[in-house]
Each structure stands twice: as C-alpha cells, then as structure tokens.
Design an enzyme around this catalytic site. Structure first.
Site, PDB file in Angstrom:
ATOM      1  N   LYS A 555       0.830  -1.210   0.000  1.00 23.36           N
ATOM      2  CA  LYS A 555       0.000   0.000   0.000  1.00 23.36           C
ATOM      3  C   LYS A 555       0.863   1.259   0.000  1.00 23.36           C
ATOM      4  O   LYS A 555       0.627   2.186  -0.781  1.00 23.36           O
ATOM      5  CB  LYS A 555      -0.922   0.002   1.230  1.00 23.36           C
ATOM      6  CG  LYS A 555      -1.882  -1.177   1.278  1.00 23.36           C
ATOM      7  CD  LYS A 555      -2.743  -1.146   2.513  1.00 23.36           C
ATOM      8  CE  LYS A 555      -1.946  -1.332   3.789  1.00 23.36           C
ATOM      9  NZ  LYS A 555      -1.274  -2.633   3.881  1.00 23.36           N
ATOM     10  N   THR A 556       1.865   1.300   0.869  1.00 23.69           N
ATOM     11  CA  THR A 556       2.713   2.496   0.964  1.00 23.69           C
ATOM     12  C   THR A 556       3.490   2.712  -0.327  1.00 23.69           C
ATOM     13  O   THR A 556       3.628   3.851  -0.803  1.00 23.69           O
ATOM     14  CB  THR A 556       3.687   2.367   2.152  1.00 23.69           C
ATOM     15  OG1 THR A 556       2.941   2.121   3.344  1.00 23.69           O
ATOM     16  CG2 THR A 556       4.515   3.622   2.315  1.00 23.69           C
ATOM     17  N   ASP A 609       0.601   7.844   5.996  1.00 21.00           N
ATOM     18  CA  ASP A 609       0.912   6.412   5.964  1.00 21.00           C
ATOM     19  C   ASP A 609       0.575   5.732   7.292  1.00 21.00           C
ATOM     20  O   ASP A 609       0.761   6.303   8.368  1.00 21.00           O
ATOM     21  CB  ASP A 609       2.403   6.248   5.638  1.00 21.00           C
ATOM     22  CG  ASP A 609       2.774   4.806   5.362  1.00 21.00           C
ATOM     23  OD1 ASP A 609       1.922   4.066   4.828  1.00 21.00           O
ATOM     24  OD2 ASP A 609       3.914   4.419   5.690  1.00 21.00           O
ATOM     25  N   ASP A 610       0.077   4.473   7.175  1.00 19.98           N
ATOM     26  CA  ASP A 610      -0.122   3.618   8.350  1.00 19.98           C
ATOM     27  C   ASP A 610      -0.928   4.346   9.429  1.00 19.98           C
ATOM     28  O   ASP A 610      -0.454   4.569  10.556  1.00 19.98           O
ATOM     29  CB  ASP A 610       1.252   3.197   8.884  1.00 19.98           C
ATOM     30  CG  ASP A 610       1.216   1.795   9.477  1.00 19.98           C
ATOM     31  OD1 ASP A 610       0.109   1.244   9.570  1.00 19.98           O
ATOM     32  OD2 ASP A 610       2.285   1.282   9.840  1.00 19.98           O
ATOM     33  N   LYS A 637     -10.820  16.850   6.189  1.00 15.79           N
ATOM     34  CA  LYS A 637     -11.996  17.497   5.620  1.00 15.79           C
ATOM     35  C   LYS A 637     -11.774  18.982   5.331  1.00 15.79           C
ATOM     36  O   LYS A 637     -12.611  19.621   4.701  1.00 15.79           O
ATOM     37  CB  LYS A 637     -13.181  17.356   6.581  1.00 15.79           C
ATOM     38  CG  LYS A 637     -13.664  15.921   6.747  1.00 15.79           C
ATOM     39  CD  LYS A 637     -14.830  15.852   7.714  1.00 15.79           C
ATOM     40  CE  LYS A 637     -15.313  14.423   7.890  1.00 15.79           C
ATOM     41  NZ  LYS A 637     -16.429  14.332   8.855  1.00 15.79           N
ATOM     42  N   LYS A 714       5.281  -7.553  -0.526  1.00 13.06           N
ATOM     43  CA  LYS A 714       6.406  -7.203   0.340  1.00 13.06           C
ATOM     44  C   LYS A 714       6.958  -8.449   1.045  1.00 13.06           C
ATOM     45  O   LYS A 714       8.173  -8.661   1.112  1.00 13.06           O
ATOM     46  CB  LYS A 714       5.928  -6.171   1.367  1.00 13.06           C
ATOM     47  CG  LYS A 714       7.024  -5.462   2.125  1.00 13.06           C
ATOM     48  CD  LYS A 714       6.402  -4.350   2.969  1.00 13.06           C
ATOM     49  CE  LYS A 714       7.451  -3.656   3.805  1.00 13.06           C
ATOM     50  NZ  LYS A 714       6.842  -2.637   4.680  1.00 13.06           N
TER      51      LYS A 714
END
Length: 753
Positions: A555-556, A609-610, A637, A714
């Site tokens: 994902k990263t 991230d994370d 937002k 990974k």
C-alpha cells in the site's frame, strides 16, 4: 543678467508705515513727489546688503522718507530714521518672473490660533491676486490677511518661470532658482506650515508635476532585484499608494484616508524583506526606517515603548509643521511577531510585549492619528500577531508572499544570472526555463542559493589539488558556469524546504512497482484519475483517497508511486516512523505542520501512511489516541486556501478499525489493495523480479499449478531473497517450504486469509 536701468537714486530716511492697511500691502510707502506707485526699488542698507521692494504712494509720507512695516524692517534690519540708498530696479521678465514660490506660514499671533482647516488653494489664489506685479525675495517676511485672520509669512524658495511658457510654447522642463522675482498672474504659490505651528492646511500640497512623481519613474522590478512578485506589487500599489498619487484636495473631498499599514507574510525566503525595502525605492520618499522586531525590546522599564515612540517622532513633527503637505514616512518592522504577540499570552510578569503592542497601536491609529506614515510589517507567523493590529486602519493590507510560480522562477533566475551573462560567464547550454521547470516549490532565497552553489562548483574545477590551494589562472580565464553545474547543485546542494524530498518516498519504492496482475494496474489507473481530478477540477480542490488492504500488500509503495507520478510541486509523506516518542500534542502539531506546508503550494500531495500506527491503535483494550484522531478528521476534511489544490492519500491495514472510528467517511473514496491470490500471479511476479532462472520458475509454476495462494508482495520479496541465499539446487524447494511455513500456500486449494 537682469537688465537694470537706474533712473532714480536718492538717499532717504526709513520711517514707520503710516497705517495697518498699508502694512498688509507688502509695499514700501513713499511720497508721490519721490516715486510712483508700482515701481520697484533697491534699498541698500549697507555696502553688502540690498533688498528689493515694490513701492506705493501715500499723502501722509513726507518727501525724502520711505516707510516700512514691522516685518519688512525685521527682514532688512532697518531702524526708524536710518538713512538708506534707494535706486530704481527693473525686472528681466524673461528670467525673473516667479514660476513657483514656496512660503512658510503661521498665525501672526499665538493668541489668535485655532484648529479650523485653511484651504491652501484658495489662499494661494487670493495671495496672487492681492500681490500681483509685486517683488518678492527669498527670506522676505510679510503679513497676509485671509478669512479675517492675520498670518505671518516667510518666503522659503523661488523658482523662475520657464521662458518657453512665457513665449506660449510647451514647457522645456528647466527649473532655475532665483533670489528675487516678480509675481505674475500664472505664478504658483505653495504654502507650508512653519515648524511647531498648530495651523491646519488642506488642499494641494504640490503642483501637478511634482505630485505625480511620488512614484519614481525610473524603477523596474529587474533593476531592483525582484522577481515573481508582479501581482503582489500591483495589489499593494492599488491598496496603499493609489490614494497618495491623487491630488490631496480630491482625496480630502472624498473623505478618504490613506492606508497606514501593510502586513507581508509567507514562507521564509520568499522576498518579504526584499519587497519591503524596495517599496521605499519605488517611491520618491525619504529612506525608510528599517527595524528588526527584537531590537525594540529593552530590559529597562519603559525603554521598549520609548523606542517605538522614537520611530514615529519625525513623522509627528512634520505633520504638526506641514499638515497635509507632509511627506511620506515609511517604517519597516522585520520579524513583527517578536514584539506584537497576542496580548495576555506572555508568561513574563512584566508584560513588556503587551505594552509595546499598546504603544504601537496608539501610534499607528490612536487618538492623535498620523496620516503621513506607512508601516510595513513582515512575519512568517501571522497567527501570532495581536488581533487589534490586524483591523482596518492599522495593518489594513494583508499580503501573502507565497512561493513563486514558474514564470516568477524564470524572473528570479534571470536576475541572479544577469551579471554572469553580461560577462560571458554563463555557458550557452544553461536554459533558464528548464531550470525554472525543475525547481518547483523553490523559494526566491533557495533559487539564489542554487545559483551560488553552481558558481562554487564551477570555480572549484579551476582550483589545483596541490599541497597549497592555488587557482589555475590560465583555465580560470575561461571559467563558465555550465548546465551540469546547475544540475549537480540541484541534485546535491539545494533542496526546497517546502518541496518534494526525493529520498523520502524513493525508499518506499526502491524495488520498483511489481505489476503482478490486473489489481495493481487498476490501482495505479485509479490513482492517476484522482491526480487528474485534483489538477483539473475546480469543484473539488480537496481529494482524499484511502488505500486499504492486508499487511505487506504494498500500500505504501503504491501511494508513493502515485504521488511521485503526479509530479506535484509539493509531496510529503506523513509517516509514524518520524514521530517515534512524540507526545499526543507534539504528534498533532507535527501532522498539522505537514498540512500547513502543503497549503503554501499550488498543487500538493500528502501521504498519511499507516494511519492506525499514527493513532497509536492496539487491539488490546482497544486503545487509541483520540486527540490525533480528531486532528486527522479535521485536516482530512479541511479545504485548502483559495487557488490551492490538495490530494491526500491515506494507507491502512485495519479498515475495520477506521470504520468503527467513523474515519472512513472522511475519505472521498477507498481503493482495496489485494494480496497475490493465485499461483499464476505469483509466477508473474517472479518473472518480473527476475530472481529465479527460467527452469526454476517453470518448476515453481508446476508446483503451484491449480493452487490458491495468499501473500503480500512485500512478504514475497523477503522470502525470495532468503531462498536465493541457498545452493541453486535447493532454492526452489526452500522457497516453496517458506511459502508453506508462512501459511501463504494452502494444499487444499483454499484461499487463506
């Protein structure tokens, strides 16, 4: 030389002016037996002192006497009964007609002072009508009656009328100072308040020609070393100087007050201080007073406030003396936030900052307000400055000096390379437009630093590497700064504080993106669509996307790849590894700074991230940081400022947790990142990585045929690298064994989740 024809010469006795009415005529009074009214004479009091007067006749003056008013006697140093030599004086009208005469004015008697405004235009018109065809000299003193008030006048300066105007031709522009002149119908008179006078003058302070020169006609941005700030200068001129260019009488009729304060704010190095200094050069005003905020503060009680008062003292004195005719005084405060913090927030018991703010407030727009000042403040932290300073009437014009766009960067780089180019020290292969395109989010100071770094690289090539540092003079004469010098400095020396940190996200994709199947391609395609939406849509300046999937699914890396491919000027990754040991408040401030920096760029991308690690989430309890959660919910937002666009990419392995925290709703869309789920996808990944030989891959494919797997890319990379450390004969079996041990390979052809 003025033509002088002596037709009269006589020794006469000085006398007192017979009536008050005659005193107001500013004429010397004689008997009609001696001279005729309207003649001009020279009165010689000593061998070296001569004074020119216009005469008027009156029957009460004895023949052989010449009568003077008290101001005339003071000016010429005459006493009653003193013998003087009187001779006729003829003006050379081609050279001695008065073009412009400046007169200092005050109430004749202090007891008759009042605060009523007096129109200097009407006063000048009446003065010219009353004293037409009379002689005037520099330093001459006289009495003038206007609106039933008596005023004491003193001639300060006389400029001769342009001979071209007298001939009915266009003005030649030549100005000649003269000691004595003749007042004519089209002469111009300028009244200035005497020093320490309480007189209030309104009307035109200057002639039309001199009013328009408040803006220096020779200034331009490039000569002043300013680039990329054209729009900002235009806005400042419209707000702060348009009213000062107009004639004061029109401004007075409109009831318009000049802008007294400009606040320049923005990131460091964007030209705030440079811009403030150049405003003084742009105007035909006196040199601005420049003061750094911390210099105002003093350890002694009352001294800090006294320092503020000293800055405004000259402007106060001049306004008392000249009123509306006072010149413009510019005061520049650098690092304004050092002295003008919000009142009541200081921990000190002395309250020094509060009293300094109070003093500054009263000077800029207090009870005794000044109209001849322009205060320019500069800060990187406008949020720290006291609210009372920011209202209209004080720092009324608030101008953000932001990072330069590409056109601005071209201007700045051109300014800093002009000198090299003029001396042929800039190689032909240096393309300023190419450099401007590659220096996204560089501030003006960083661009100047880039040029200096390239120059030092070029000079270093011509220094001999011997035991002593020597310059190779033969090669130094051929010194040129090349494109490679700039490229090297761009890559190694100067990095933008608000730009993209290549090392930051390249570490996340050091192995590249392995497109092991359609799911990866779809994620990248969707990411590209979101990037284009951020760039092109005016309706959605804020785009947020969450990449969610199992651990180790990449994902990263995919978030970093999408952000890198966007080519946005500002790309930053907000990662938990940079906040180890931070308290909740410190973490919130660090996350907020990421977003604040992003708002300063036209196009920005922030990767959060994370997220579950940022929230300090643990399943035992469960526990998480509500403070960080609320900060992220607000920032996700919050729309960027007008004209700015922001793409936020979040990553998480615990979608279910974010769902419970009601955080999923803060994202515009969610993209699922799956694991490798079939043997065919795993073999495709092995082929793309090129780690195993064709024979080994065929063997692995045979073993995985018809099998279902479940492993993140990974984790797969780790298992491959571990297998490659084995003897070639055992690598395949070791790899398959590791897959089974990790639970990624299910012999029963079932997906393991």
């Amino acid at each position: 030389m003025a033509a002088r024809v002596v037709i009269f010469f006589k020794t006469m006795q000085a006398a007192r002016c017979p009536t008050d009415e005659l005193s107001l005529t500013n004429c010397a009074v004689v008997s009609e037996k001696d001279l005729q009214s309207g003649q001009h004479v020279t009165v010689k009091t000593t061998p070296n002192h001569k004074f020119v007067f216009t005469v008027k006749t009156h029957h009460t003056v004895a023949p052989g006497s010449i009568a003077f008013s008290l101001p005339q006697r003071k000016w010429a140093g005459l006493s009653i009964g003193q013998e003087v030599e009187v001779s006729n004086y003829n003006f050379d009208k081609s050279k001695q007609c008065i073009g412009t005469m400046t007169i200092e004015i005050d109430f004749l008697q202090k007891k008759s002072t009042d605060s009523s405004p007096y129109d200097s235009d009407k006063m000048a018109a009446e003065f010219i009508q009353q004293f037409n065809n009379q002689a005037f000299s520099v330093t001459q003193q006289l009495v003038f009656s206007f609106c039933d008030k008596l005023f004491g006048l003193m001639v300060k300066d006389i400029e001769a009328m342009d001979a071209s105007i007298l001939r009915g031709e266009p003005a030649s522009g030549k100005k000649q100072k003269i000691d004595s002149g003749l007042m004519v119908g089209n002469s111009q008179v300028i009244f200035e308040k005497a020093e320490s006078s309480s007189l209030t003058l309104v009307g035109k302070a200057k002639t039309k020609e001199s009013r328009q020169t408040i803006i220096n006609p020779e200034w331009n941005f490039e000569k002043m070393g300013i680039g990329g700030l054209d729009k900002e200068f235009s806005d400042i001129f419209r707000r702060a100087f348009a009213s000062r260019v107009f004639p004061p009488d029109i401004v007075e009729q409109m009831g318009c007050k000049h802008v007294k304060g400009i606040l320049l704010f923005g990131p460091p190095g964007c030209g705030k201080t440079l811009m403030a200094r150049q405003i003084g050069k742009m105007l035909n005003a006196r040199e601005p007073k420049v003061v750094n905020g911390p210099e105002i503060l003093n350890k002694y009680v009352g001294e800090s406030e006294a320092n503020i008062r000293k800055l405004f003292a000259d402007a106060e004195d001049e306004q008392k003396r000249l009123g509306a005719n006072s010149g413009l005084h510019i005061i520049i405060f650098d690092e304004l936030d050092a002295i003008c913090k919000q009142r009541g927030t200081g921990a000190s018991s002395t309250g020094v900052h509060d009293t300094v703010v109070n003093q500054l407030l009263s000077k800029i727009d207090g009870v005794e307000q000044l109209n001849n000042i322009l205060v320019i403040g500069m800060t990187n932290r406008p949020d720290l400055i006291d609210d009372a300073l920011m209202r209209p009437g004080r720092f009324e014009v608030k101008m953000e000096i932001s990072l330069p766009d590409e056109k601005g960067r071209v201007q700045i780089l051109t300014i800093h390379t002009n000198k090299m180019r003029s001396f042929n020290l800039l190689a032909p292969d240096v393309d300023i437009k190419e450099l401007a395109a590659e220096t996204k989010n560089y501030s003006g100071a960083e661009l100047e630093g880039l040029v200096r770094a390239a120059q030092s690289t070029a000079m270093n090539r011509h220094i001999k590497a011997t035991s002593t540092v020597e310059v190779d003079m033969e090669r130094a004469e051929k010194l040129q700064v090349t494109r490679d010098d700039f490229k090297g400095s761009l890559n190694n020396d100067i990095k933008p504080a608000f730009g993209t940190n290549q090392e930051d996200y390249s570490s996340y994709i050091m192995n590249g993106i392995i497109k092991w199947g359609d799911p990866v391609t779809h994620v990248l395609d969707d990411g590209e669509l979101l990037v284009q939406q951020t760039k092109n849509s005016d309706r959605t300046p804020l785009v947020t996307v969450l990449l969610e999937g199992p651990p180790h699914s990449g994902k990263t890396a995919l978030a970093a790849k999408i952000s890198e491919d966007s080519q946005f000027p500002f790309i930053k990754i907000c990662s938990p590894d940079k906040m180890i040991g931070y308290s909740e408040i410190s973490k919130c401030q660090a996350i907020k700074k990421f977003f604040d920096d992003a708002y300063k760029s036209q196009l920005s991308c922030v990767v959060v991230d994370d997220i579950e690690r940022l929230l300090d989430y643990v399943p035992i309890g469960p526990r998480f940081s509500n403070l960080v959660l609320q900060a992220l919910l607000v920032l996700l937002k919050k729309a960027p400022p007008k004209g700015r666009k922001l793409l936020i990419i979040g990553t998480t392995s615990r979608k279910d947790v974010l769902q419970e925290m009601e955080m999923l709703d803060a994202f515009s869309t969610t993209i699922h990142i799956p694991n490798i789920s079939t043997g065919e996808q795993l073999v495709d990944a092995l082929e793309l990585l090129g780690s195993f030989s064709n024979k080994e891959r065929a063997s692995i494919a045979q073993q995985l045929k018809g099998k279902r797997v479940w492993i993140g890319i990974k984790k797969l990379l780790v298992l491959i690298e571990m297998s490659l450390q084995m003897d070639p004969d055992y690598r395949v079996s070791k790899f398959l064994s590791l897959l089974r041990d990790e639970g990624a390979l299910n012999e029963g052809d079932q997906i393991r989740i």
